[in-house]
Design an enzyme around this catalytic site. Structure first.
Site, PDB file in Angstrom:
ATOM      1  N   HIS A  78       0.837  -1.201   0.000  1.00 37.51           N
ATOM      2  CA  HIS A  78       0.000   0.000   0.000  1.00 37.51           C
ATOM      3  C   HIS A  78       0.878   1.259   0.000  1.00 37.51           C
ATOM      4  O   HIS A  78       0.602   2.215  -0.739  1.00 37.51           O
ATOM      5  CB  HIS A  78      -0.903  -0.037   1.235  1.00 37.51           C
ATOM      6  CG  HIS A  78      -1.820   1.122   1.376  1.00 37.51           C
ATOM      7  ND1 HIS A  78      -2.856   1.360   0.502  1.00 37.51           N
ATOM      8  CD2 HIS A  78      -1.871   2.109   2.305  1.00 37.51           C
ATOM      9  CE1 HIS A  78      -3.504   2.452   0.883  1.00 37.51           C
ATOM     10  NE2 HIS A  78      -2.929   2.925   1.970  1.00 37.51           N
ATOM     11  N   GLN A  80       3.949   1.555  -1.124  1.00 37.91           N
ATOM     12  CA  GLN A  80       4.592   1.676  -2.430  1.00 37.91           C
ATOM     13  C   GLN A  80       3.621   2.239  -3.463  1.00 37.91           C
ATOM     14  O   GLN A  80       3.987   3.067  -4.298  1.00 37.91           O
ATOM     15  CB  GLN A  80       5.128   0.314  -2.895  1.00 37.91           C
ATOM     16  CG  GLN A  80       6.253  -0.224  -2.037  1.00 37.91           C
ATOM     17  CD  GLN A  80       7.438   0.703  -2.029  1.00 37.91           C
ATOM     18  OE1 GLN A  80       8.029   0.996  -3.064  1.00 37.91           O
ATOM     19  NE2 GLN A  80       7.794   1.198  -0.855  1.00 37.91           N
ATOM     20  N   ASP A  81       2.377   1.796  -3.387  1.00 39.83           N
ATOM     21  CA  ASP A  81       1.341   2.297  -4.285  1.00 39.83           C
ATOM     22  C   ASP A  81       1.160   3.804  -4.093  1.00 39.83           C
ATOM     23  O   ASP A  81       1.101   4.562  -5.061  1.00 39.83           O
ATOM     24  CB  ASP A  81       0.036   1.548  -4.039  1.00 39.83           C
ATOM     25  CG  ASP A  81      -1.083   2.001  -4.947  1.00 39.83           C
ATOM     26  OD1 ASP A  81      -0.858   2.077  -6.180  1.00 39.83           O
ATOM     27  OD2 ASP A  81      -2.187   2.268  -4.445  1.00 39.83           O
ATOM     28  N   HIS A  82       1.082   4.236  -2.840  1.00 38.56           N
ATOM     29  CA  HIS A  82       0.929   5.665  -2.556  1.00 38.56           C
ATOM     30  C   HIS A  82       2.107   6.466  -3.097  1.00 38.56           C
ATOM     31  O   HIS A  82       1.920   7.531  -3.700  1.00 38.56           O
ATOM     32  CB  HIS A  82       0.817   5.902  -1.042  1.00 38.56           C
ATOM     33  CG  HIS A  82      -0.581   5.928  -0.550  1.00 38.56           C
ATOM     34  ND1 HIS A  82      -1.398   7.031  -0.655  1.00 38.56           N
ATOM     35  CD2 HIS A  82      -1.320   4.981   0.050  1.00 38.56           C
ATOM     36  CE1 HIS A  82      -2.569   6.762  -0.137  1.00 38.56           C
ATOM     37  NE2 HIS A  82      -2.555   5.512   0.296  1.00 38.56           N
TER      38      HIS A  82
END
Length: 102
Positions: A78, A80-82
């Site tokens: 999560h 890394q996604d942000h």
């Protein structure tokens, strides 16, 4: 690196990336109003947040490169996604602001 340490770093990344995203949105609003000095200051602040997020990410990468077991969980995914979406968002917002500068 234990799971608790990784979780804390993950939340740090989410926090910095989210802060950068918020500052970039404000920068775009300032550009729409023609307030480019404020816009530029917000972009600089967003860049500082992104550097901090990247530095936290590098701590994890260095730990793994040094042979430590790093168990990637959903919270890190999560984070890394942000971070990645905030970096992309920075590029898009930069292009939009260039349109308002003309």
């Amino acid at each position: 690196m234990n799971k608790e340490e990784l979780t804390m770093i993950s939340f740090e990344i989410v926090s910095y990336a989210g802060d950068a995203r918020s500052k970039l949105l404000l920068a775009l609003e300032k550009a729409k109003q023609g307030l480019f000095e404020e816009c530029d200051a917000l972009i600089a602040a967003a860049n500082e947040c992104l550097v901090s997020a990247h530095n936290a990410q590098m701590d994890v990468m260095q730990a793994e490169a040094n042979g430590q077991d790093v168990e990637m969980g959903f919270i890190m995914v999560h984070a890394q996604d942000h971070l990645m979406t905030s970096l992309l968002f920075k590029d898009i917002i930069g292009s939009l602001i260039d349109v308002y500068r003309k």
